[in-house]
Design a protein around this motif. Structure first.
Motif, PDB file in Angstrom:
ATOM      1  N   ASP A 202     -24.867 -54.325 -91.271  1.00 47.27           N
ATOM      2  CA  ASP A 202     -26.006 -54.258 -92.191  1.00 47.27           C
ATOM      3  C   ASP A 202     -25.621 -53.686 -93.546  1.00 47.27           C
ATOM      4  OD1 ASP A 202     -27.610 -55.302 -90.281  1.00 47.27           O
ATOM      5  OD2 ASP A 202     -28.568 -53.426 -89.685  1.00 47.27           O
ATOM      6  N   TYR A 203     -24.694 -52.689 -93.535  1.00 45.06           N
ATOM      7  CA  TYR A 203     -24.417 -52.071 -94.841  1.00 45.06           C
ATOM      8  C   TYR A 203     -23.598 -52.971 -95.749  1.00 45.06           C
ATOM      9  CZ  TYR A 203     -20.184 -50.384 -92.431  1.00 45.06           C
ATOM     10  OH  TYR A 203     -19.022 -50.292 -91.699  1.00 45.06           O
ATOM     11  N   HIS A 221     -16.373 -51.157 -99.449  1.00 41.65           N
ATOM     12  CA  HIS A 221     -17.354 -51.006 -98.377  1.00 41.65           C
ATOM     13  C   HIS A 221     -16.851 -51.470 -97.017  1.00 41.65           C
ATOM     14  CE1 HIS A 221     -20.825 -49.500-100.611  1.00 41.65           C
ATOM     15  NE2 HIS A 221     -20.326 -50.183-101.625  1.00 41.65           N
ATOM     16  N   ARG A 224     -12.544 -49.831 -96.018  1.00 42.24           N
ATOM     17  CA  ARG A 224     -12.551 -48.384 -95.789  1.00 42.24           C
ATOM     18  C   ARG A 224     -13.041 -48.057 -94.372  1.00 42.24           C
ATOM     19  NH1 ARG A 224     -13.589 -43.321 -98.496  1.00 42.24           N
ATOM     20  NH2 ARG A 224     -13.975 -41.885 -96.801  1.00 42.24           N
ATOM     21  N   ASN A 225     -14.065 -48.775 -93.914  1.00 38.62           N
ATOM     22  CA  ASN A 225     -14.587 -48.499 -92.579  1.00 38.62           C
ATOM     23  C   ASN A 225     -13.745 -49.150 -91.490  1.00 38.62           C
ATOM     24  OD1 ASN A 225     -17.215 -46.934 -92.783  1.00 38.62           O
ATOM     25  ND2 ASN A 225     -17.491 -48.506 -94.333  1.00 38.62           N
ATOM     26  N   ILE A 228     -10.323 -47.196 -90.410  1.00 37.51           N
ATOM     27  CA  ILE A 228     -10.300 -45.900 -89.716  1.00 37.51           C
ATOM     28  C   ILE A 228      -9.555 -45.954 -88.377  1.00 37.51           C
ATOM     29  CG2 ILE A 228     -11.753 -44.127 -88.624  1.00 37.51           C
ATOM     30  CD1 ILE A 228     -13.738 -44.587 -90.934  1.00 37.51           C
ATOM     31  N   LEU A 298     -11.609 -39.410 -93.192  1.00 35.31           N
ATOM     32  CA  LEU A 298     -12.078 -40.742 -93.585  1.00 35.31           C
ATOM     33  C   LEU A 298     -13.476 -41.033 -93.068  1.00 35.31           C
ATOM     34  CD1 LEU A 298      -8.919 -42.990 -93.085  1.00 35.31           C
ATOM     35  CD2 LEU A 298      -9.991 -42.363 -95.231  1.00 35.31           C
ATOM     36  N   PRO A 300     -16.768 -39.315 -92.076  1.00 38.19           N
ATOM     37  CA  PRO A 300     -17.462 -38.022 -92.107  1.00 38.19           C
ATOM     38  C   PRO A 300     -18.256 -37.727 -90.833  1.00 38.19           C
ATOM     39  CG  PRO A 300     -18.460 -39.600 -93.613  1.00 38.19           C
ATOM     40  CD  PRO A 300     -17.188 -40.196 -93.147  1.00 38.19           C
ATOM     41  N   ARG A 301     -18.475 -38.730 -89.987  1.00 39.12           N
ATOM     42  CA  ARG A 301     -19.273 -38.466 -88.777  1.00 39.12           C
ATOM     43  C   ARG A 301     -18.481 -37.750 -87.696  1.00 39.12           C
ATOM     44  NH1 ARG A 301     -21.048 -44.523 -88.043  1.00 39.12           N
ATOM     45  NH2 ARG A 301     -18.899 -44.627 -88.728  1.00 39.12           N
ATOM     46  N   VAL A 304     -18.444 -33.742 -86.955  1.00 44.64           N
ATOM     47  CA  VAL A 304     -19.731 -33.154 -86.611  1.00 44.64           C
ATOM     48  C   VAL A 304     -19.860 -32.900 -85.112  1.00 44.64           C
ATOM     49  CG1 VAL A 304     -22.206 -33.626 -86.544  1.00 44.64           C
ATOM     50  CG2 VAL A 304     -20.907 -34.101 -88.600  1.00 44.64           C
TER      51      VAL A 304
ATOM     52  N   THR B 105     -28.717 -48.405 -90.156  1.00 43.89           N
ATOM     53  CA  THR B 105     -27.406 -49.045 -90.295  1.00 43.89           C
ATOM     54  C   THR B 105     -27.205 -49.691 -91.665  1.00 43.89           C
ATOM     55  OG1 THR B 105     -28.362 -50.988 -89.249  1.00 43.89           O
ATOM     56  CG2 THR B 105     -27.081 -49.527 -87.851  1.00 43.89           C
ATOM     57  N   SER B 106     -28.189 -49.569 -92.542  1.00 44.50           N
ATOM     58  CA  SER B 106     -28.082 -50.281 -93.815  1.00 44.50           C
ATOM     59  C   SER B 106     -27.349 -49.502 -94.891  1.00 44.50           C
ATOM     60  CB  SER B 106     -29.473 -50.664 -94.329  1.00 44.50           C
ATOM     61  OG  SER B 106     -30.008 -51.675 -93.513  1.00 44.50           O
ATOM     62  N   ASN B 108     -23.872 -47.344 -95.948  1.00 45.83           N
ATOM     63  CA  ASN B 108     -22.468 -47.238 -95.548  1.00 45.83           C
ATOM     64  C   ASN B 108     -22.175 -45.814 -95.059  1.00 45.83           C
ATOM     65  OD1 ASN B 108     -19.631 -47.072 -95.470  1.00 45.83           O
ATOM     66  ND2 ASN B 108     -19.480 -48.744 -96.941  1.00 45.83           N
TER      67      ASN B 108
END
Lengths: 305, 335
Positions: A202-203, A221, A224-225, A228, A298, A300-301, A304, B105-106, B108
Motif C-alpha cells: 500500500d505504501y 520507498h 530501502r524496505n 532489510i 534500518l 525502526p520497528r 521496539v 499500511t499506507s 512507509n
C-alpha cells in the motif's frame, strides 16, 4: 536501542564460550596431541614425557581452563609443527582472508541486488528468467569445480589471470568470483522476493499517488524496505565467505587463514585449529550481531520489541 | 443549480477492463459524473462494484493489466486521458490527491512522518526545507494532531490508526490540491474515530475549497457529507442525484434496498428490524445483458432479463436506471 544492543552482546559472548568449549573437547577427542608432537617414531616413554611436559595428562576441564585463560589474554600457544606463536601465524594471514571474504560478498551484492530488483520489476520477463538461470547455476555448481573451470579457461587457455598466490590484485579476481558467486543466488532471490512484496504494498501506491518520480519510488520507498532482510543475510553470508575460503584459498594457494586451517588440520596442529575455529566462530557471532543492529537501524520497528 | 459552478472534474463514460483467463472482466462499465469546487460527490455501493477501481482510474494508478477508456476525463479543463505517466505524476499529489482505505499500511514504515509529509512538498512546490516543515506542522495542526512538532520525528508504527489516517489526510493536503479522492477513508477505523475523521474531511474540504470524491459503502456517512450521490452497482451507475433527492425518494430498487439497511432518524421505528439486500454482486466477466440487479431485485419481471437499461432523467439532476416505474420501485417503501 542501547538495551537491545547490550542484550545481544551478552548473548554473543555466551555463544562464543560454548563454541570454544566444544572445539577444545572435540579436537582433544579426535587426536592425541602428545603423539603429534613426539612424532611417528617416538617411543612410548617419549610420548609419556611429552604428555607430562605439555600437561596433556591433566583433566580436560583443567586443560580447557588454562587454554581459555591464556586465550583471553590473546595467547593461543605455539604451533606444534611450526613452533611459532599461533597469534603471529594468524595475524600475518588474516588480512588475505578478510580481503577475499569482503571482495566476495561485495561481488555477490553488486550482482544480486540490481539483478534481483530488475527481476522483481518485471516478473517472468526475459531478465527475470536470466536472473533465475544465474541463480540456479550458482546454487548447483560446486565452488571447487567452478574454481577449477575458471582456472582452466582464464588461467591456462587464455592466460589472462594468475592462478596461484596472492601477490597482486589480479590474484584475487578468480577467487573472489568463485567465492562470491556461491553467495549470489540466495541474496538475489531474497532481493527479488522482497522487492515483489514491497512493490505491491500500500505504501508504494501512496508514494505513486504523491506523484513522486519512479526513481524515488523505487529506491527510496521500495528498495530501502526490501533490502532489510538482504542486509541480514549478507552479513551471515560474509561469515560463510570467511569459512568457505578454506576450499578457495587451498585451490588458489592464497595463504590466508583458510589455507592455514587446512594445513593445520592435515598436521593435527591443535593450537592452530582451535584458534582458527574460535576466530571463525567470532566472525559469525560478531557479523550476526552487526546484522541485527544494522537491521534495527534500518527498520525502526525492530528495536521496539 | 447555478451555471457558474467551477467544474474540477468531468468524467464521461469511464470504463475499466481487465483481461482474465475466463475472458474480459468489466469492473467499471461506463460511468459518468462531474464534481465542482467546494462540492462533495459520494460514490456508493457494496464491495466489488467497481468503486475503488474508479478512483484508481482517475489517478492513473490502475494495475498494469487493467485498461482504462472514457469519452472524456476532463480535469481542470484538460483531458488527462492521453497524458504520459510523467505528466500524470505532476498532477498527482499536487492537483489531485488521494486518501486510502488502509491507514495502517499506507505509510512507509521506514521513514518518519516529517520525511513522508515533506517529500511531496519538496518535489512539487519548492525545495525549501524550512518551508516544507512549516507547511507540515501547519497541516498536522489542521487535521487535529496536537503537539505536531514532536509527532514529526515519529515513525508510522508509533501512531494509532486514527492518527495515521490524519497524517494521510495532511499528506494529501500538502500541495493544496483542487480535488481530493477519499477511498473508504474510515472503513478500517474504530466507529468512534470514523465520525471524527469524516467530520474533519468535510471541514477541510470547505476550508480549502476543494472538490471531493468520497467513496464509501456507508450510507450513514453519505447522508452527513454528500452534496451529490452516485449509487454504483456492478460497475454501472444505477442512481444519481442531489443527496436529499436520493435519500428522500430513492428510485432504484437497489438504492431503496441499501437505505433499508441503515436506521434513518424519524423513519425507522424503534425495534423495527433493519433490512438486507440478499445475494451478491454478479460475475462481471463478459458483456451486459439486461439489468445486472435483476436476480436480487424483488420487483424483477421478464422485461429485466433482456432489455438494456437506460437512464431516466428527472428534474434537478436526479436520474435512475431501472425499467420499472418510480412508483413500482418505491412501492415497498410505503412512501
Amino acid at each position: 536501542m542501547i538495551a537491545y544492543a547490550l542484550k545481544r552482546i551478552f548473548v554473543a559472548f555466551l555463544i562464543l564460550l560454548v563454541v570454544s568449549g566444544l572445539t577444545f573437547s572435540l579436537s582433544h577427542l579426535s587426536a592425541d596431541p602428545a603423539l603429534t608432537i613426539a612424532g611417528e617414531q617416538a617411543s612410548d616413554e617419549d610420548i609419556e614425557a611429552v604428555r607430562k611436559l605439555y600437561g596433556f595428562d591433566r583433566p580436560i576441564v583443567e586443560q580447557y581452563g588454562n587454554w581459555l585463560g591464556r586465550a583471553l589474554q590473546w595467547d593461543f600457544g605455539d604451533s606444534f609443527h611450526y613452533k611459532a606463536p599461533v597469534v603471529e601465524m594468524i595475524s600475518g594471514r588474516i588480512g588475505t582472508t578478510m580481503t577475499l571474504g569482503f571482495l566476495a560478498i561485495l561481488f555477490a551484492l553488486v550482482i544480486s541486488i540490481p539483478l534481483g530488483t530488475l527481476a522483481a520489476m518485471r516478473p517472468n520477463s526475459f531478465i527475470d528468467r536470466f536472473a533465475l538461470l544465474i541463480a540456479v547455476f550458482g546454487q548447483a555448481l560446486p565452488t571447487f569445480w567452478f574454481a577449477l573451470m575458471m582456472i582452466i579457461v582464464f588461467g591456462v587457455w587464455w592466460r589472462w589471470l594468475p592462478i596461484s598466490g596472492n601477490t597482486t590484485w589480479a590474484h584475487f579476481v578468480m577467487p573472489t568470483i568463485a567465492l562470491g558467486y556461491y553467495a549470489t543466488p540466495a541474496l538475489m532471490r531474497l532481493t527479488r522476493a522482497g522487492m515483489i512484496e514491497v512493490l505491491g504494498s500500500d505504501y508504494i501506491r501512496t508514494a505513486r499517488a504523491k506523484g513522486l518520480s519512479p526513481t524515488v519510488v523505487l529506491f527510496k520507498h521500495a528498495l530501502r524496505n526490501a533490502i532489510i532482510p538482504v542486509v541480514a543475510l549478507a552479513a551471515v553470508w560474509f561469515g560463510f565467505m570467511l569459512g568457505g575460503s578454506i576450499v578457495i584459498e587451498t585451490i588458489f594457494n592464497l595463504k590466508g587463514i583458510g589455507w592455514l586451517s587446512y594445513d593445520a588440520l592435515l598436521r593435527s596442529d591443535l593450537p592452530v585449529v582451535q584458534a582458527i575455529v574460535l576466530i571463525f566462530a567470532s566472525f559469525y557471532v560478531v557479523l550476526t550481531l552487526l546484522a541485527d543492529l544494522l537491521n534495527a537501524y534500518l527498520d525502526p520497528r525492530i528495536s521496539v520489541r | 443549480m447555478s451555471a457558474e459552478k467551477d467544474i474540477v472534474l468531468d468524467v464521461q463514460n469511464l470504463k475499466v477492463d481487465i483481461p482474465v483467463s475466463a475472458g474480459m472482466l468489466h469492473p467499471v462499465r461506463g460511468i459518468s459524473f462531474s464534481v465542482a469546487r467546494g462540492e462533495t460527490l459520494c460514490i456508493v455501493g457494496e464491495s466489488g462494484c467497481g468503486k475503488s477501481l474508479t478512483s484508481l482510474a482517475l489517478m492513473g494508478l490502475l494495475p498494469k493489466n487493467a485498461q482504462r477508456s472514457a469519452d472524456r476525463i476532463n480535469f481542470l479543463d484538460q483531458d488527462i486521458q492521453n497524458l504520459k505517466e510523467r505528466e500524470m505524476a505532476r498532477l498527482r499529489g499536487v492537483k489531485m490527491a488521494m486518501i486510502f482505505q488502509e491507514p495502517m499500511t499506507s505509510l512507509n514504515p521506514s521513514y518518519t512522518i516529517s520525511n513522508q509529509l515533506e517529500e511531496v512538498y519538496l518535489r512539487h512546490i519548492s525545495s525549501n526545507r524550512a518551508e516544507a516543515r512549516e507547511r507540515a506542522i501547519f497541516l498536522l495542526g489542521k487535521v487535529g494532531i496536537s503537539s505536531a512538532e514532536s509527532r514529526l520525528g515519529q515513525y508510522p508504527h508509533q501512531l494509532s490508526g486514527g492518527l495515521r489516517q490524519r497524517v494521510m489526510i495532511a499528506m494529501a493536503l500538502m500541495c493544496g490540491p483542487d480535488l481530493i479522492i477519499a477511498d473508504e477513508p474510515t472503513t478500517a477505523l474504530d466507529v468512534t474515530i470514523q465520525a471524527q475523521i469524516l467530520h474533519l474531511l468535510a471541514e477541510l474540504q470547505a476550508d480549502f475549497d476543494m472538490a471531493m470524491i468520497l467513496i464509501t459503502h456507508d450510507l450513514g456517512i453519505v447522508a452527513r457529507v454528500a452534496d451529490k450521490v452516485q449509487v454504483m452497482y456492478a460497475g454501472l451507475t444505477v442512481e444519481e442525484g442531489p443527496c436529499e433527492a436520493v435519500f428522500d425518494t430513492p428510485l432504484h430498487p437497489y438504492t431503496s434496498g441499501l437505505l433499508r439497511c441503515i436506521p434513518v432518524p424519524g423513519k425507522t421505528a424503534p425495534g423495527q428490524p433493519l433490512g438486507t439486500v440478499p445475494g451478491i454482486v454478479p460475475n462481471m466477466v463478459g458483456e451486459l445483458q439486461g439489468c445486472m440487479f435483476r436476480n436480487r431485485c424483488e420487483h424483477a419481471t421478464d422485461v429485466c432479463e433482456t432489455l438494456p437499461n437506460s437512464a431516466t432523467q428527472l428534474a434537478n439532476g436526479h436520474a435512475f436506471t431501472c425499467r420499472l416505474s418510480p412508483d413500482a420501485a418505491t412501492r415497498s417503501e410505503g412512501a
